[in-house]
Design a protein around this motif. Sequence first.
Motif, mmCIF file in Angstrom:
data_model
loop_
_atom_site.group_PDB
_atom_site.id
_atom_site.type_symbol
_atom_site.label_atom_id
_atom_site.label_comp_id
_atom_site.label_asym_id
_atom_site.label_seq_id
_atom_site.Cartn_x
_atom_site.Cartn_y
_atom_site.Cartn_z
ATOM 1 N N HIS A 50 2.010 6.903 -8.983
ATOM 2 C CA HIS A 50 1.167 7.404 -7.890
ATOM 3 C C HIS A 50 0.202 8.481 -8.401
ATOM 4 O O HIS A 50 -0.980 8.512 -8.019
ATOM 5 N N HIS A 71 -8.064 0.450 2.306
ATOM 6 C CA HIS A 71 -6.739 0.106 1.793
ATOM 7 C C HIS A 71 -6.399 0.937 0.558
ATOM 8 O O HIS A 71 -7.285 1.362 -0.183
ATOM 9 N N GLU A 72 -5.104 1.148 0.367
ATOM 10 C CA GLU A 72 -4.619 1.843 -0.833
ATOM 11 C C GLU A 72 -3.592 0.955 -1.530
ATOM 12 O O GLU A 72 -2.395 1.250 -1.572
ATOM 13 N N TYR A 73 -4.077 -0.143 -2.068
ATOM 14 C CA TYR A 73 -3.193 -1.088 -2.740
ATOM 15 C C TYR A 73 -2.598 -0.467 -4.002
ATOM 16 O O TYR A 73 -3.316 0.130 -4.809
ATOM 17 N N GLU A 92 0.848 -1.182 0.000
ATOM 18 C CA GLU A 92 0.000 0.000 0.000
ATOM 19 C C GLU A 92 0.888 1.238 0.000
ATOM 20 O O GLU A 92 2.078 1.174 0.326
ATOM 21 N N TRP A 93 0.310 2.366 -0.352
ATOM 22 C CA TRP A 93 1.114 3.580 -0.474
ATOM 23 C C TRP A 93 1.721 4.009 0.855
ATOM 24 O O TRP A 93 2.770 4.668 0.880
ATOM 25 N N CYS A 94 1.105 3.626 1.959
ATOM 26 C CA CYS A 94 1.674 3.977 3.261
ATOM 27 C C CYS A 94 2.973 3.220 3.538
ATOM 28 O O CYS A 94 3.704 3.551 4.477
ATOM 29 N N HIS A 95 3.270 2.217 2.720
ATOM 30 C CA HIS A 95 4.504 1.442 2.882
ATOM 31 C C HIS A 95 5.661 2.007 2.048
ATOM 32 O O HIS A 95 6.764 1.479 2.104
ATOM 33 N N HIS A 97 -3.865 -2.940 -8.669
ATOM 34 C CA HIS A 97 -5.287 -3.294 -8.716
ATOM 35 C C HIS A 97 -5.744 -3.271 -10.175
ATOM 36 O O HIS A 97 -4.997 -2.921 -11.081
ATOM 37 N N TRP A 140 -2.423 6.684 -10.302
ATOM 38 C CA TRP A 140 -3.261 5.950 -9.363
ATOM 39 C C TRP A 140 -4.303 6.867 -8.732
ATOM 40 O O TRP A 140 -5.485 6.498 -8.618
ATOM 41 N N GLY A 186 -11.498 -0.120 -2.893
ATOM 42 C CA GLY A 186 -10.339 -0.324 -2.025
ATOM 43 C C GLY A 186 -10.639 -0.214 -0.549
ATOM 44 O O GLY A 186 -9.824 -0.606 0.288
ATOM 45 N N ALA A 191 -7.504 -5.234 -4.234
ATOM 46 C CA ALA A 191 -6.236 -5.944 -4.428
ATOM 47 C C ALA A 191 -6.366 -7.001 -5.519
ATOM 48 O O ALA A 191 -7.430 -7.604 -5.700
#
Length: 332
Positions: free
Chosen positions: A206, A225-227, A153-156, A230, A209, A222, A236
């Motif tokens: 991004h 979640h921000e996968y 996910e974008w937070c990662h 997709h 997206w 989603g 996901a």
Amino acid sequence: MEWHDRYATKELSPTVVKNYMSSLRNHKLPVFGPKRIGDIKTIQIIRFLDDKSTGETERKDGQPDNLSDDTIRKFYDALCNIFARAYEWKIIKDNPMDGIKKPSVQRIEMQYYSSDDLGDVIEALNKEPLMWRIYYLGAHFGGFRRGELTALEWCHINFDTNEIQVVNNIVGTQKGKPIIKDPKTKSSKASVVMPEWYMQLLKNYHKQWKIEKMKMMEFWEGEDHEYLFHHGTGKALYFTTPTTKWKRIIKKYNLKIIRLHDLRHSMVALLMEEDDVNLPAIQRRARHSSSKITSDIYGHISKKRAKQTASQFDKYAPSDKFVNKSSTTRKI
């Protein structure tokens, strides 16, 4: 089956459960089905494993039922799991798997893309949609596993440090929703620093997206979640979709045939090709628990390279005339 309902579906990955149940239905139950679990003896299990490895039994189509070493090992693992639970739950007094040696598996030399293959691979991926290009380049240069990438996910993503954090692992799909587990091992849960050019691709993606999400509005699936990856609705990817897509890319561009997971091996192979091989650094990037594991798995690559290095001295081999002359015994 209580083992399936009370343990397997809760503690094991869907893929493992599927494999275990398949081997039970097709191989074990026809042999052990009529017996009570407490009546199964160690020698009967030994005979079962031996028969499967030597082809002493027959399949329904009349063909020999000899199976690969890897399949026999999976039979052993499934039986160990089932009997261990039966023993823990006091269904049986003794575990018949005690004393049965784990079947050995002949290690097959892994496939990977070398630096010589890389040009064709990158050229092919440059013709694919940006999302898939990022997915497979991430597997190749980041060493990420399929489930790790699918769960990103974008937070990662940390654009300031060029790091991608591995937090989750999608191992299957149930009732239309991804099954999210921890990464494969404790050491797998780590951050990987990616090249600047890759992070720039991620930034471009991004932006794309966010536009897609805005266009979907209330149809976005989603949820919270921000996968990254997709099919256009934020949901996901189905866990096997990247493998299917990869096979199509290989066929489409006539690339050397390797598995999706072998892209991870390719990352290590590329690093092993370098003149100054830093095994601990490679181990950390591959997220192995120790450099010994890295060496054991990829040692054949460094051995191959050592032979190639030694062959560079072939041009200095003495001529037959020189060898014969130097080996002549001097008379006294």
